[in-house]
Write a protein that holds these residues in place. Structure first.
Motif, PDB file in Angstrom:
ATOM      1  N   GLN A 123       0.824  -1.197   0.000  1.00  9.75           N
ATOM      2  CA  GLN A 123       0.000   0.000   0.000  1.00  9.75           C
ATOM      3  C   GLN A 123       0.866   1.258   0.000  1.00  9.75           C
ATOM      4  O   GLN A 123       2.013   1.224   0.475  1.00  9.75           O
ATOM      5  CB  GLN A 123      -0.916   0.006   1.220  1.00  9.75           C
ATOM      6  CG  GLN A 123      -1.975  -1.068   1.195  1.00  9.75           C
ATOM      7  CD  GLN A 123      -2.979  -0.922   2.322  1.00  9.75           C
ATOM      8  OE1 GLN A 123      -2.720  -0.254   3.312  1.00  9.75           O
ATOM      9  NE2 GLN A 123      -4.133  -1.556   2.175  1.00  9.75           N
ATOM     10  N   PRO A 124       0.339   2.350  -0.506  1.00 13.65           N
ATOM     11  CA  PRO A 124       1.087   3.621  -0.427  1.00 13.65           C
ATOM     12  C   PRO A 124       1.494   3.919   1.006  1.00 13.65           C
ATOM     13  O   PRO A 124       0.703   3.733   1.940  1.00 13.65           O
ATOM     14  CB  PRO A 124       0.076   4.640  -0.959  1.00 13.65           C
ATOM     15  CG  PRO A 124      -0.790   3.853  -1.882  1.00 13.65           C
ATOM     16  CD  PRO A 124      -0.923   2.502  -1.250  1.00 13.65           C
ATOM     17  N   GLY A 178       3.843   2.299   2.494  1.00 17.47           N
ATOM     18  CA  GLY A 178       4.452   1.085   3.018  1.00 17.47           C
ATOM     19  C   GLY A 178       5.913   0.937   2.637  1.00 17.47           C
ATOM     20  O   GLY A 178       6.512   1.825   2.008  1.00 17.47           O
ATOM     21  N   PRO A 221       2.604   5.344  -5.387  1.00 14.86           N
ATOM     22  CA  PRO A 221       2.153   4.632  -6.591  1.00 14.86           C
ATOM     23  C   PRO A 221       3.119   4.780  -7.765  1.00 14.86           C
ATOM     24  O   PRO A 221       3.274   3.847  -8.553  1.00 14.86           O
ATOM     25  CB  PRO A 221       0.797   5.285  -6.887  1.00 14.86           C
ATOM     26  CG  PRO A 221       0.300   5.706  -5.542  1.00 14.86           C
ATOM     27  CD  PRO A 221       1.525   6.153  -4.794  1.00 14.86           C
ATOM     28  N   THR A 234       5.806   2.157  -8.647  1.00 18.56           N
ATOM     29  CA  THR A 234       5.440   0.885  -9.283  1.00 18.56           C
ATOM     30  C   THR A 234       6.274   0.659 -10.539  1.00 18.56           C
ATOM     31  O   THR A 234       6.327   1.510 -11.433  1.00 18.56           O
ATOM     32  CB  THR A 234       3.947   0.890  -9.652  1.00 18.56           C
ATOM     33  OG1 THR A 234       3.176   0.950  -8.447  1.00 18.56           O
ATOM     34  CG2 THR A 234       3.571  -0.366 -10.431  1.00 18.56           C
ATOM     35  N   VAL A 287       2.720  -0.589  -6.049  1.00 17.78           N
ATOM     36  CA  VAL A 287       2.264   0.228  -4.926  1.00 17.78           C
ATOM     37  C   VAL A 287       0.845   0.690  -5.234  1.00 17.78           C
ATOM     38  O   VAL A 287       0.625   1.507  -6.133  1.00 17.78           O
ATOM     39  CB  VAL A 287       3.190   1.424  -4.686  1.00 17.78           C
ATOM     40  CG1 VAL A 287       2.748   2.181  -3.427  1.00 17.78           C
ATOM     41  CG2 VAL A 287       4.631   0.970  -4.566  1.00 17.78           C
ATOM     42  N   SER A 288      -0.107   0.147  -4.501  1.00 20.55           N
ATOM     43  CA  SER A 288      -1.514   0.427  -4.790  1.00 20.55           C
ATOM     44  C   SER A 288      -2.360   0.134  -3.555  1.00 20.55           C
ATOM     45  O   SER A 288      -2.048  -0.761  -2.770  1.00 20.55           O
ATOM     46  CB  SER A 288      -1.991  -0.435  -5.958  1.00 20.55           C
ATOM     47  OG  SER A 288      -3.373  -0.262  -6.180  1.00 20.55           O
ATOM     48  N   SER A 289      -3.425   0.898  -3.425  1.00 15.90           N
ATOM     49  CA  SER A 289      -4.373   0.646  -2.343  1.00 15.90           C
ATOM     50  C   SER A 289      -5.501  -0.255  -2.825  1.00 15.90           C
ATOM     51  O   SER A 289      -6.398  -0.602  -2.046  1.00 15.90           O
ATOM     52  CB  SER A 289      -4.913   1.967  -1.806  1.00 15.90           C
ATOM     53  OG  SER A 289      -5.475   2.726  -2.851  1.00 15.90           O
TER      54      SER A 289
END
Length: 116
Positions: free
Chosen positions: A13-14, A16, A88, A91, A114-116
């Motif tokens: 997640q962003p 992280g 994000p 990524t 990187v994504s929620s």
């Protein structure tokens, strides 16, 4: 046979963190400067971190400075990339690179998303 094998990628997640590893074999690891590159879809490959063969100097572009840390353990023939505060836009596929003179060796890459 010379090999560079990356590991540690994944989905995060962003905000992280992830730690990438690159294990080298078939070469005298301590003779090589090591670099991490990344390539996002539709974009050119980008250098994100480099470290000297002795591990005494590291460099980063502004895009990751203060968030990414490269390190190496010459006894384990391994280089690491600690990535914190991930965004994000981080990524990409991350590649390990070993360099000595004009010689450049590449790993197969590891995906970081990187994504929620």
């Amino acid at each position: 046979q010379v090999q560079l094998v990356e590991s540690g990628g994944g989905l995060v997640q962003p905000g992280g963190s992830l730690r990438l590893s690159c294990a080298a074999s078939g070469l005298t690891f301590s003779n090589y400067a090591m670099r991490w590159y990344r390539q996002a879809p539709g974009k050119e490959r980008e250098l994100v971190a480099s470290i000297t063969s002795a591990g005494d100097t590291a460099n980063y572009p502004d895009s990751v400075k203060g968030r990414f840390t490269i390190s190496r353990d010459n006894a384990k023939n391994t280089v690491y990339l600690q990535m914190n505060s991930l965004k994000p836009e981080d990524t990409a596929v991350y590649y390990c690179n070993a360099g000595r003179g004009l010689l450049r060796l590449w790993g197969q890459g590891t995906q970081v998303t990187v994504s929620s």
